[in-house]
Design a protein around this motif. Sequence first.
Motif, mmCIF file in Angstrom:
data_model
loop_
_atom_site.group_PDB
_atom_site.id
_atom_site.type_symbol
_atom_site.label_atom_id
_atom_site.label_comp_id
_atom_site.label_asym_id
_atom_site.label_seq_id
_atom_site.Cartn_x
_atom_site.Cartn_y
_atom_site.Cartn_z
ATOM 1 N N HIS A 150 0.844 -1.199 0.000
ATOM 2 C CA HIS A 150 0.000 0.000 0.000
ATOM 3 C C HIS A 150 0.882 1.253 0.000
ATOM 4 N N ILE A 151 0.267 2.387 -0.332
ATOM 5 C CA ILE A 151 1.042 3.625 -0.472
ATOM 6 C C ILE A 151 0.445 4.736 0.384
ATOM 7 N N VAL A 152 1.331 5.488 1.004
ATOM 8 C CA VAL A 152 0.902 6.667 1.766
ATOM 9 C C VAL A 152 1.595 7.864 1.118
ATOM 10 N N LEU A 153 0.806 8.833 0.648
ATOM 11 C CA LEU A 153 1.391 9.977 -0.053
ATOM 12 C C LEU A 153 1.037 11.264 0.690
ATOM 13 N N ILE A 154 2.085 11.943 1.158
ATOM 14 C CA ILE A 154 1.855 13.161 1.954
ATOM 15 C C ILE A 154 2.495 14.361 1.264
ATOM 16 N N PRO A 196 -7.434 -11.384 -8.224
ATOM 17 C CA PRO A 196 -6.012 -11.358 -7.880
ATOM 18 C C PRO A 196 -5.128 -10.868 -9.029
ATOM 19 N N SER A 197 -5.549 -11.170 -10.272
ATOM 20 C CA SER A 197 -4.711 -10.764 -11.407
ATOM 21 C C SER A 197 -5.002 -9.326 -11.840
ATOM 22 N N ASN A 198 -6.028 -8.758 -11.282
ATOM 23 C CA ASN A 198 -6.402 -7.384 -11.647
ATOM 24 C C ASN A 198 -6.944 -6.693 -10.394
ATOM 25 N N ARG A 199 -6.045 -6.581 -9.423
ATOM 26 C CA ARG A 199 -6.463 -6.107 -8.088
ATOM 27 C C ARG A 199 -7.123 -4.735 -8.123
ATOM 28 N N MET A 200 -8.083 -4.570 -7.259
ATOM 29 C CA MET A 200 -8.768 -3.296 -7.107
ATOM 30 C C MET A 200 -7.829 -2.314 -6.392
ATOM 31 N N ILE A 201 -7.923 -1.042 -6.773
ATOM 32 C CA ILE A 201 -7.158 -0.001 -6.072
ATOM 33 C C ILE A 201 -8.166 0.903 -5.363
ATOM 34 N N VAL A 202 -7.987 1.104 -4.085
ATOM 35 C CA VAL A 202 -8.878 1.995 -3.344
ATOM 36 C C VAL A 202 -8.070 3.198 -2.865
ATOM 37 N N VAL A 203 -8.516 4.393 -3.300
ATOM 38 C CA VAL A 203 -7.794 5.617 -2.941
ATOM 39 C C VAL A 203 -8.574 6.375 -1.873
ATOM 40 N N PHE A 204 -7.947 6.607 -0.749
ATOM 41 C CA PHE A 204 -8.534 7.453 0.296
ATOM 42 C C PHE A 204 -7.888 8.830 0.207
ATOM 43 N N TYR A 242 -4.245 -0.277 -1.365
ATOM 44 C CA TYR A 242 -4.777 0.981 -0.836
ATOM 45 C C TYR A 242 -3.779 2.112 -1.039
ATOM 46 N N ILE A 243 -4.326 3.275 -1.387
ATOM 47 C CA ILE A 243 -3.480 4.477 -1.467
ATOM 48 C C ILE A 243 -4.095 5.520 -0.529
ATOM 49 N N PHE A 244 -3.301 6.022 0.384
ATOM 50 C CA PHE A 244 -3.784 7.004 1.354
ATOM 51 C C PHE A 244 -3.121 8.347 1.063
ATOM 52 N N LEU A 245 -3.935 9.365 0.765
ATOM 53 C CA LEU A 245 -3.378 10.692 0.517
ATOM 54 C C LEU A 245 -3.726 11.617 1.672
ATOM 55 N N GLY A 246 -2.829 12.517 1.977
ATOM 56 C CA GLY A 246 -3.155 13.459 3.046
ATOM 57 C C GLY A 246 -2.307 14.708 2.977
ATOM 58 N N SER A 247 -2.921 15.836 3.382
ATOM 59 C CA SER A 247 -2.166 17.089 3.341
ATOM 60 C C SER A 247 -1.884 17.636 4.735
ATOM 61 N N GLU A 248 -2.369 16.951 5.747
ATOM 62 C CA GLU A 248 -2.061 17.402 7.111
ATOM 63 C C GLU A 248 -0.876 16.607 7.600
ATOM 64 N N GLU A 249 0.285 17.142 7.346
ATOM 65 C CA GLU A 249 1.534 16.426 7.629
ATOM 66 C C GLU A 249 1.556 15.797 9.034
ATOM 67 N N SER A 250 1.232 16.604 10.043
ATOM 68 C CA SER A 250 1.396 16.082 11.411
ATOM 69 C C SER A 250 0.397 14.958 11.697
ATOM 70 N N MET A 251 -0.826 15.110 11.203
ATOM 71 C CA MET A 251 -1.823 14.050 11.448
ATOM 72 C C MET A 251 -1.492 12.778 10.675
ATOM 73 N N MET A 252 -1.057 12.959 9.422
ATOM 74 C CA MET A 252 -0.715 11.790 8.610
ATOM 75 C C MET A 252 0.481 11.047 9.210
ATOM 76 N N THR A 253 1.462 11.814 9.671
ATOM 77 C CA THR A 253 2.634 11.198 10.283
ATOM 78 C C THR A 253 2.216 10.460 11.538
ATOM 79 N N ASP A 254 1.298 11.067 12.268
ATOM 80 C CA ASP A 254 0.829 10.435 13.485
ATOM 81 C C ASP A 254 0.124 9.097 13.186
#
Length: 359
Positions: free
Chosen positions: A35-39, A141-149, A178-190
Motif C-alpha cells: 500500500h502507499i501513503v502519499l503526503i 487477484p490478477s487485476n487487483r482493485m485499487i482503493v484511494v482514500f 490501498y493508497i492514502f493521501l493526506g495534506s495534514e503532515e502532522s496528522m498523517m505522520t501520526d
Amino acid sequence: MENPFKFGTLVDNEYFTDRVMEQQHICSMLDSPNHIVLISPRRFGKSSLVKRVVRQSGRPFISLNMQQVTCVEDLAAMILKGVFKLHPWEKLKHLLANFRVIPTISTTPLGDSVEIGFQPTANLSALLEDALSLVERVSEPSNRMIVVFDEFQEIMEVEKGIDRKLRAIMQEQQNVNYIFLGSEESMMTDIFERKKSPFYHFGMLMRLKKIPYEDFYFYITGRLNSVMLSEACQMAEGILAFTKCHPYYTQQLASMVWELARYKNLSTEKLMESAINQITETHDLNFERIWMSLNNTDKRIIRMLSKGEKPYEQKSLPTSTTYSSIKKLMKKGFLIKEETYEVEDPFFKQWINKQNQEA
Ligand SMILES: Nc1ncnc2c1ncn2[C@@H]1O[C@H](COP(=O)(O)OP(=O)(O)OP(=O)(O)O)[C@@H](O)[C@H]1O
Ligand SMILES: [Mg+2]
C-alpha cells in the motif's frame, strides 16, 4: 486560443508535467501487494498524480474523499457506490444478500446515479466490514482493485476507533491495493509513523515535493511562447522566482501572465507586476481575515519569514515560543517546510510585505 495553464482542479495530459520518478514508484508499488501513503502540503498535486497513475494502470479503482464523509454510514455507502460503478448490479445481488445490515438502494430511471442508505443500526462495524469485504470479493487477484482514500487524516474525525477497525479489516485482505493521501503532515505522520497507531508502517510512505525548477521552466516557456517571444524565458524565471516552484501558484500566476500578455501591451516587468497585483488584490479580503485571526506571535513569525528572515535565529523570542507558533501555523497550512520554513502562499507573503511597507 485557450489559456494553456490550469489551476484549482485536477490536472492531466497537457497540463501535467514531471513526476516521472513518482509515477514509476507508485506503479511498482501497485504491482506488488503493498500500500502507499502519499503526503504533501495542500495543492502540491497528490490527487492529480494518483489519479493519472491509477487511470493509466487500467485497473479497477474506487476513489473515496474523506472530506465528504461525516459518519460510518457515509463511508460504507461511498464504498458500495464505488463498487456499483464497476460491476453490474446483477453480479452483486447475491453478495449483498449476505450483508448483516441490508442496504437500501435506489437508482434513477436511467440508472445513471445510485443512492445508498442503511437502516438504523448499532452495528456500525458490520457496515464497514461488509462493504470492504465486498471490495475484496469482487476484486480479482490478477487485476487487483485499487482503493484511494483522499484526505485520509479526516478519518479520525468520523468516529473514535475507526482507524483500528479499518486496519483490522484491511490487513486481512489480499486483493486490494490501498493508497492514502493526506495534506495534514502532522496528522498523517501520526497515523502512519507513530508506533502505537493501528496504521503504523502500513504502506510505503512517499512525500511529494514541489515540481523541479528545470521542468517547470520548460513547461512555462513552451506555453508562454504563444503570446510572447524572446521574453518568455525571462518571464518564466520571474514566475518561478515568485512562486518557488509551488505547483498550484505557479500555474495560477503563469495563467494570469498569459492572459495579460495576450490582451495588454505591457513591458515584461509591468506584466509580471500587474499579474501578481491582480491575484493578490483578488484575495485581499481573505488575507485580511486570516491576518486578523492570528495572534501577535504568529504575525511576527509570518512577517519575518515573508521578509526572508529566520525567526528561530532571532533572540527576541524564546525558541520554544517560536517553534510552537511555527508548528501551529504549519498545521493550519499557512507555513510549509521545504529546505526551510516558508509562507505557503506567495501572494499572501506579497500582501504581508506590502502592508509592512505601507505601515
Ligand atoms: N504534475 C503537475 N504538473 C503541473 N501542474 C500541477 C501538477 N500537479 C499539480 N499541479 C497544479 O497544482 C494544482 C493542485 O493539484 P491537486 O489538486 O492534484 O493537488 P493536491 O495535492 O491533491 O491538492 P489538495 O491538497 O488541495 O487536495 C493543480 O490544479 C495544478 O494547477
Ligand atoms: Mg487532493
